[in-house]
Design a protein around this motif. Sequence first.
Motif, short mmCIF file in Angstrom:
data_model
loop_
_atom_site.label_atom_id
_atom_site.label_comp_id
_atom_site.label_asym_id
_atom_site.label_seq_id
_atom_site.Cartn_x
_atom_site.Cartn_y
_atom_site.Cartn_z
N GLN A 91 0.82 -1.21 0.00
CA GLN A 91 0.00 0.00 0.00
C GLN A 91 0.85 1.26 0.00
OE1 GLN A 91 -2.51 -0.46 3.43
NE2 GLN A 91 -3.72 -2.11 2.51
N GLN A 92 1.94 1.24 0.74
CA GLN A 92 2.75 2.45 0.92
C GLN A 92 3.83 2.63 -0.15
OE1 GLN A 92 4.22 2.14 4.95
NE2 GLN A 92 2.27 2.79 5.85
N GLN A 93 4.41 1.52 -0.62
CA GLN A 93 5.54 1.63 -1.54
C GLN A 93 5.38 0.81 -2.82
OE1 GLN A 93 9.53 1.48 0.26
NE2 GLN A 93 8.56 1.30 2.27
N GLY A 94 4.33 0.03 -2.89
CA GLY A 94 4.17 -0.88 -4.02
C GLY A 94 4.09 -0.21 -5.37
N GLN A 95 3.47 0.95 -5.45
CA GLN A 95 3.31 1.59 -6.74
C GLN A 95 4.66 2.00 -7.34
OE1 GLN A 95 0.39 4.69 -6.86
NE2 GLN A 95 0.33 4.68 -9.09
N SER A 96 5.57 2.49 -6.50
CA SER A 96 6.87 2.90 -7.01
C SER A 96 7.70 1.70 -7.48
CB SER A 96 7.64 3.69 -5.95
OG SER A 96 7.95 2.88 -4.83
N TRP A 97 7.40 0.50 -6.94
CA TRP A 97 8.10 -0.72 -7.37
C TRP A 97 7.37 -1.42 -8.53
CZ3 TRP A 97 12.69 -2.75 -5.51
CH2 TRP A 97 13.20 -2.22 -4.32
N ARG A 98 6.21 -0.89 -8.91
CA ARG A 98 5.35 -1.58 -9.88
C ARG A 98 5.08 -3.01 -9.40
NH1 ARG A 98 6.55 -2.52 -14.95
NH2 ARG A 98 4.47 -2.04 -15.68
N MET A 99 4.71 -3.13 -8.14
CA MET A 99 4.61 -4.42 -7.46
C MET A 99 3.22 -5.03 -7.59
SD MET A 99 5.18 -5.11 -3.39
CE MET A 99 5.01 -6.74 -2.65
N GLY A 100 3.19 -6.25 -8.10
CA GLY A 100 1.98 -7.05 -8.07
C GLY A 100 2.05 -7.99 -6.89
N LEU A 101 0.95 -8.13 -6.15
CA LEU A 101 0.95 -8.97 -4.95
C LEU A 101 -0.34 -9.79 -4.89
CD1 LEU A 101 2.05 -9.83 -2.17
CD2 LEU A 101 0.99 -7.76 -1.20
N GLY A 102 -0.17 -11.11 -4.91
CA GLY A 102 -1.30 -12.02 -4.78
C GLY A 102 -1.12 -12.89 -3.55
N ILE A 103 -2.18 -13.01 -2.75
CA ILE A 103 -2.14 -13.82 -1.53
C ILE A 103 -3.28 -14.84 -1.60
CG2 ILE A 103 -2.28 -13.83 0.98
CD1 ILE A 103 -1.13 -11.02 0.98
N TYR A 104 -2.92 -16.12 -1.55
CA TYR A 104 -3.90 -17.18 -1.75
C TYR A 104 -4.18 -17.93 -0.44
CZ TYR A 104 -2.63 -16.31 -6.61
OH TYR A 104 -2.38 -15.71 -7.82
N ASN A 105 -5.34 -18.60 -0.42
CA ASN A 105 -5.71 -19.41 0.75
C ASN A 105 -4.76 -20.58 0.98
OD1 ASN A 105 -7.90 -17.85 1.50
ND2 ASN A 105 -9.37 -19.03 0.29
N THR A 106 -4.10 -21.01 -0.07
CA THR A 106 -3.18 -22.14 0.03
C THR A 106 -1.93 -21.80 0.84
OG1 THR A 106 -2.08 -21.51 -2.03
CG2 THR A 106 -3.92 -23.07 -2.19
N GLY A 107 -1.73 -20.52 1.12
CA GLY A 107 -0.52 -20.07 1.80
C GLY A 107 0.51 -19.53 0.83
N GLN A 108 0.26 -19.69 -0.47
CA GLN A 108 1.18 -19.19 -1.47
C GLN A 108 1.03 -17.67 -1.63
OE1 GLN A 108 3.54 -20.99 -3.12
NE2 GLN A 108 2.90 -22.73 -1.87
N ILE A 109 2.16 -17.01 -1.83
CA ILE A 109 2.19 -15.58 -2.07
C ILE A 109 2.94 -15.33 -3.38
CG2 ILE A 109 3.07 -13.35 -1.23
CD1 ILE A 109 2.78 -14.47 1.60
N HIS A 110 2.40 -14.48 -4.20
CA HIS A 110 2.98 -14.15 -5.50
C HIS A 110 3.42 -12.69 -5.50
CE1 HIS A 110 2.81 -13.90 -10.09
NE2 HIS A 110 2.73 -12.62 -9.73
N ILE A 111 4.64 -12.44 -5.95
CA ILE A 111 5.08 -11.06 -6.19
C ILE A 111 5.65 -10.97 -7.59
CG2 ILE A 111 5.52 -10.54 -3.75
CD1 ILE A 111 8.55 -10.75 -4.41
#
Length: 232
Positions: free
Chosen positions: A188-208
């Motif tokens: 939320q605070q810095q993601g835009q400047s990094w062009r960061m995509g963030l996905g959080i799944y119920n399986t426990g997997q996290i995607h960046i």
Amino acid sequence: MLLKRISVLLTISCGFIGCTQTPPISKAISSHPIQPTTFSPQSSLLPPASYQAWLLQSGHQFKVQAYKNFLAQQRVEFVVPDFEMFRSARDWQQCHYDEYDVPDPSVWGNAVATLRLLKYLHDQGIVNNIEVTSSYRSPYLNLCAGGAKTSSHLLNSAIDFRIGSPQPSGQEQLEIQADKLKLCKFWQQQGQSWRMGLGIYNTGQIHIDTQGFRTWGPDHTWHSSLCGEIIL
């Protein structure tokens, strides 16, 4: 913790793996104070026998070293053992594919920004005790695994990881949730400047990835994302 829904103006649509965004985010990238680093192993974990056997096949060792030499020239490094970063996809067996893979040289450069992001998150204590489960996926494997046609894994710009153990205890689950909230706050605070995509799944997997500022959750849209709420 008090949470308040963000008023979201962007519509996010995601496939099984990877997302698209309308309208597109500006591609301007602000500079980040990344300190030069020495390209060296970050873990003392011994590689599994399957990885060691794979290295001896079909010139894989040469390809791995060539890729790592390229990354060293770009002053980026892995924060997990090599064998984790070269994992292909969790569905590799079902797709009759190798458990490990080296990205095609045409997409080597796309990994630089995401590796810098992961190292920054690690160095800032935002994510700890992670295990990378997938990064680059060849076109064949991505198709077989049900990945989106525009998946950032195809571009070698995505990293999937899990925080903590595969079957965490109750206390560890609380710690993992706290880390996810820290990750959301960073997005939320810095993601835009990094062009960061963030996905959080119920399986426990996290995607960046670093293919555009967006977030999604279990239903592959921003509506289900943990990061769609202000983290105080």
